[in-house]
Motif scaffolding. Structure first.
Motif, PDB file in Angstrom:
ATOM      1  N   GLU A 174      60.531 -44.267  -4.015  1.00  0.00           N
ATOM      2  CA  GLU A 174      60.256 -45.252  -3.618  1.00  0.00           C
ATOM      3  C   GLU A 174      58.111 -46.157  -3.939  1.00  0.00           C
ATOM      4  O   GLU A 174      57.826 -44.895  -3.301  1.00  0.00           O
ATOM      5  N   PHE A 175      58.586 -47.568  -3.410  1.00  0.00           N
ATOM      6  CA  PHE A 175      57.054 -47.696  -3.147  1.00  0.00           C
ATOM      7  C   PHE A 175      57.387 -48.883  -2.287  1.00  0.00           C
ATOM      8  O   PHE A 175      57.891 -49.935  -2.060  1.00  0.00           O
ATOM      9  N   LEU A 176      56.046 -48.596  -1.373  1.00  0.00           N
ATOM     10  CA  LEU A 176      55.867 -49.998  -0.052  1.00  0.00           C
ATOM     11  C   LEU A 176      54.736 -50.602  -0.556  1.00  0.00           C
ATOM     12  O   LEU A 176      53.846 -49.496  -0.165  1.00  0.00           O
ATOM     13  N   LEU A 177      55.139 -52.057  -0.853  1.00  0.00           N
ATOM     14  CA  LEU A 177      53.614 -52.435  -0.734  1.00  0.00           C
ATOM     15  C   LEU A 177      53.174 -53.590   0.324  1.00  0.00           C
ATOM     16  O   LEU A 177      54.171 -53.598   1.299  1.00  0.00           O
ATOM     17  N   LEU A 178      51.916 -53.714   0.274  1.00  0.00           N
ATOM     18  CA  LEU A 178      51.719 -54.328   1.965  1.00  0.00           C
ATOM     19  C   LEU A 178      51.194 -55.677   1.102  1.00  0.00           C
ATOM     20  O   LEU A 178      49.681 -54.787   0.133  1.00  0.00           O
ATOM     21  N   PRO A 179      50.546 -56.416   1.824  1.00  0.00           N
ATOM     22  CA  PRO A 179      49.634 -57.360   1.534  1.00  0.00           C
ATOM     23  C   PRO A 179      47.949 -56.893   2.278  1.00  0.00           C
ATOM     24  O   PRO A 179      48.432 -56.112   2.307  1.00  0.00           O
ATOM     25  N   SER A 180      47.176 -57.195   1.539  1.00  0.00           N
ATOM     26  CA  SER A 180      46.074 -56.689   1.239  1.00  0.00           C
ATOM     27  C   SER A 180      45.280 -57.330   3.127  1.00  0.00           C
ATOM     28  O   SER A 180      45.699 -58.432   3.471  1.00  0.00           O
ATOM     29  N   ARG A 181      44.890 -56.340   3.585  1.00  0.00           N
ATOM     30  CA  ARG A 181      44.178 -56.990   4.746  1.00  0.00           C
ATOM     31  C   ARG A 181      42.869 -57.923   4.888  1.00  0.00           C
ATOM     32  O   ARG A 181      41.832 -58.291   4.242  1.00  0.00           O
ATOM     33  N   ASP A 182      43.007 -59.059   5.463  1.00  0.00           N
ATOM     34  CA  ASP A 182      41.937 -59.470   5.721  1.00  0.00           C
ATOM     35  C   ASP A 182      41.680 -59.250   7.393  1.00  0.00           C
ATOM     36  O   ASP A 182      41.791 -59.479   8.417  1.00  0.00           O
ATOM     37  N   VAL A 183      40.139 -58.716   7.778  1.00  0.00           N
ATOM     38  CA  VAL A 183      39.434 -58.629   8.758  1.00  0.00           C
ATOM     39  C   VAL A 183      39.115 -59.738   9.692  1.00  0.00           C
ATOM     40  O   VAL A 183      39.760 -59.138  10.896  1.00  0.00           O
ATOM     41  N   GLU A 184      39.233 -60.879   9.084  1.00  0.00           N
ATOM     42  CA  GLU A 184      39.163 -61.931   9.811  1.00  0.00           C
ATOM     43  C   GLU A 184      40.230 -62.146  10.749  1.00  0.00           C
ATOM     44  O   GLU A 184      40.105 -62.930  11.519  1.00  0.00           O
ATOM     45  N   THR A 185      40.827 -62.609   9.826  1.00  0.00           N
ATOM     46  CA  THR A 185      42.704 -62.948  10.105  1.00  0.00           C
ATOM     47  C   THR A 185      42.597 -61.473  11.326  1.00  0.00           C
ATOM     48  O   THR A 185      43.886 -62.360  12.632  1.00  0.00           O
ATOM     49  N   GLU A 186      42.486 -60.731  11.419  1.00  0.00           N
ATOM     50  CA  GLU A 186      43.018 -58.831  12.265  1.00  0.00           C
ATOM     51  C   GLU A 186      42.099 -59.853  13.508  1.00  0.00           C
ATOM     52  O   GLU A 186      42.151 -58.954  14.667  1.00  0.00           O
ATOM     53  N   ARG A 187      41.041 -59.963  13.517  1.00  0.00           N
ATOM     54  CA  ARG A 187      40.248 -60.280  14.756  1.00  0.00           C
ATOM     55  C   ARG A 187      40.963 -61.411  15.833  1.00  0.00           C
ATOM     56  O   ARG A 187      41.032 -61.517  16.757  1.00  0.00           O
ATOM     57  N   TRP A 188      42.129 -62.145  15.330  1.00  0.00           N
ATOM     58  CA  TRP A 188      43.221 -63.149  15.967  1.00  0.00           C
ATOM     59  C   TRP A 188      44.039 -62.621  16.374  1.00  0.00           C
ATOM     60  O   TRP A 188      45.266 -63.089  17.017  1.00  0.00           O
ATOM     61  N   ASP A 189      44.989 -61.871  15.012  1.00  0.00           N
ATOM     62  CA  ASP A 189      46.232 -61.740  15.290  1.00  0.00           C
ATOM     63  C   ASP A 189      46.540 -60.191  15.288  1.00  0.00           C
ATOM     64  O   ASP A 189      46.877 -60.768  16.552  1.00  0.00           O
ATOM     65  N   VAL A 190      46.493 -59.449  14.467  1.00  0.00           N
ATOM     66  CA  VAL A 190      46.591 -58.599  14.764  1.00  0.00           C
ATOM     67  C   VAL A 190      46.287 -57.159  13.895  1.00  0.00           C
ATOM     68  O   VAL A 190      45.894 -57.269  12.646  1.00  0.00           O
ATOM     69  N   GLU A 191      45.035 -55.961  14.542  1.00  0.00           N
ATOM     70  CA  GLU A 191      44.328 -54.361  13.423  1.00  0.00           C
ATOM     71  C   GLU A 191      46.026 -54.056  12.374  1.00  0.00           C
ATOM     72  O   GLU A 191      46.892 -54.057  12.796  1.00  0.00           O
ATOM     73  N   ARG A 192      45.359 -54.241  11.540  1.00  0.00           N
ATOM     74  CA  ARG A 192      46.109 -53.664  10.278  1.00  0.00           C
ATOM     75  C   ARG A 192      45.616 -52.216   9.408  1.00  0.00           C
ATOM     76  O   ARG A 192      44.310 -52.173   9.963  1.00  0.00           O
ATOM     77  N   LEU A 193      46.251 -51.285   9.637  1.00  0.00           N
ATOM     78  CA  LEU A 193      46.036 -50.065   8.698  1.00  0.00           C
ATOM     79  C   LEU A 193      45.298 -50.210   7.252  1.00  0.00           C
ATOM     80  O   LEU A 193      46.060 -50.891   6.817  1.00  0.00           O
ATOM     81  N   PRO A 194      44.146 -49.019   7.259  1.00  0.00           N
ATOM     82  CA  PRO A 194      43.976 -49.811   5.628  1.00  0.00           C
ATOM     83  C   PRO A 194      45.086 -48.098   5.276  1.00  0.00           C
ATOM     84  O   PRO A 194      46.080 -47.778   5.810  1.00  0.00           O
TER      85      PRO A 194
END
Length: 442
Positions: free
Chosen positions: A112-132
């Motif tokens: 099983e593999f879960l693939l998530l989009p890369s983080r965007d710190v600028e977007t996270e300032r407006w939307d929601v924090e995402r885990l590393p």
């Protein structure tokens, strides 16, 4: 080097500050903060069991299931994100747009593999924090191997080179619709892996999702209880002279008071001729004294939906013509329900309703399908061409619509297919003429 007490203290302070900064940098968000927040509404073990069941059926090869993308908007605030049903059913991850699940049943260690989009710190300032990437995501999701979607092509190519089979899990779409992303990916992989083939497995997930687990039914019953509270509140509150919008507010407040966590779909509250428009979505009309009011609305709990429609007189009493038409629609619903049991084909139920309306000379006023599967999605996964199995939940919703007669009548209830027949789950909401008039008596 000459060491003084002052230099020693300064060095210790610098080391402490450096350590403090390092510790702060490694502090991760507590439970409930940063996405993915975990699995919802069940624990990770539930989704692991579902994936294991799917992989046991596939046996080998590679299957790729894409989650939904975030809806693009020009507005200042992002609209709510709704995860795709298949992805949510297999992972419980409902707060990560653009996620991808890869299953490789025949792999020795990691399947099983879960693939998530890369983080965007600028977007996270407006939307929601995402885990590393790291063990916290693995703990929250129950999936051991978590990567970024930028590596999807390479991962699937590597796995396909060993298995030579790619399982297409659906959906099959219209020739004019965009090509599903999994099919596009498979095309690229097959062009680079000699002998690799694609196998159609698009019927597999709908078959698994059609038969509801007991924990799913429990949430759907809670959603029905909240839905009942809203419909009863609206029936009690309706008065000629109210607007549809005012009645909608009463209805949806009733859902919340009854324990609803959200809406299964946008509420339809239509009076008079507006009810002849199947998915009426306005709400400014005044409710007339002789109008029938149609409410097609339902609450959700734990992301599980239900779907109920009631039609009732604003005055509290049906006129003689209204009563005759209403009872014709109810007879159609009952005719279909008598056929609903394991093994029935949906079109046979539909034909029973057509026959009744045809005999009454009203067939042209029934202008939509008889019903649909319900579950994690309000129009849930299921194959209408195959025998309906025990454990399925389905609506039966005949109707008659005539703007010239200033009315639309629909009766929609939720039915659970049992081993010997069916159970109407929405019995707490008045349905017959006598039940409605008695409940609305003032």
């Amino acid at each position: 080097m000459h060491l003084t007490r002052r230099s020693l203290l300064a060095g210790a302070a610098a080391a402490t500050a450096s350590l403090s900064i390092s510790i702060r940098a490694q502090v991760l968000p507590p439970p409930g903060f940063a996405t993915p927040t975990g699995t919802f509404p069940f624990a990770p073990e539930v989704y692991r069991e579902r994936r294991a069941k799917l992989m046991a059926t596939l046996k080998d090869g590679v299957a790729v299931i894409h989650g939904a993308e975030r809806e693009r908007t020009s507005g200042p605030v992002s609209p709510p994100f709704y995860q795709s049903g298949d992805f949510a059913w297999l992972t419980g991850i409902v707060d990560e747009p653009g996620a991808v699940l890869v299953l490789a049943p025949a792999e020795r260690t990691y399947r099983e593999f879960l693939l998530l989009p890369s983080r965007d710190v600028e977007t996270e300032r407006w939307d929601v924090e995402r885990l590393p990437l790291g063990s916290l995501i693995e703990q929250r999701t129950g999936i051991q191997r978590v990567r970024r979607t930028s590596g999807l092509d390479g991962l699937v190519t590597q796995l396909a080179a060993r298995s030579r089979t790619l399982h297409f899990m659906g959906p099959i779409t219209s020739a004019s619709a965009p090509v599903p992303p999994a099919m596009e990916l498979y095309g690229r992989v097959m062009s680079h892996v000699p002998g690799c083939t694609m196998k159609d497995q698009s019927a597999l997930l709908p078959a698994l999702r059609t038969v509801k687990e007991s924990r799913e039914l429990e949430l759907m019953r809670k959603a029905l209880a909240a839905t009942q509270a809203g419909h009863l509140a609206a029936m009690k509150a309706v008065r000629p002279g109210m607007t549809e919008r005012q009645l909608t507010a009463v209805l949806e407040d009733g859902f919340r008071q009854g324990g609803g966590e959200g809406l299964s779909y946008d509420s339809i509250v239509a009076t008079g001729r507006n009810a002849a428009s199947l998915h009426y979505a306005h709400g400014n009309a005044l409710i007339g004294a002789q109008d029938l009011v149609l409410i097609d609305a339902a609450a959700s709990v734990g992301s599980y939906a239900c779907d109920i429609t009631r039609t009732f007189p604003a005055s509290g009493r049906f006129t003689t013509p209204q009563r005759a038409d209403y009872e014709l629609v109810m007879a159609a619903q009952d005719a279909a329900a008598r056929l609903l049991k394991p093994g029935v084909i949906h079109e046979d139920m539909t034909e029973a309703v057509y026959a009744l309306f045809r005999k009454a000379g009203r067939i042209d006023e029934f202008t939509h399908g008889l019903g649909h599967f319900v579950g994690l999605d309000v129009h849930d996964a299921g194959d209408y061409a195959k025998p309906i199995p025990a454990g399925a939940v389905i609506t039966i919703e005949p109707g008659l619509y005539n703007q010239q007669m200033n009315q639309g009548i629909r009766i929609e209830d939720l039915y659970l297919v049992t081993p010997t027949g069916c159970e109407r789950l929405s019995t707490g909401i008045p349905r017959t003429v006598a039940e409605i008039e008695a409940f609305m008596a003032r």
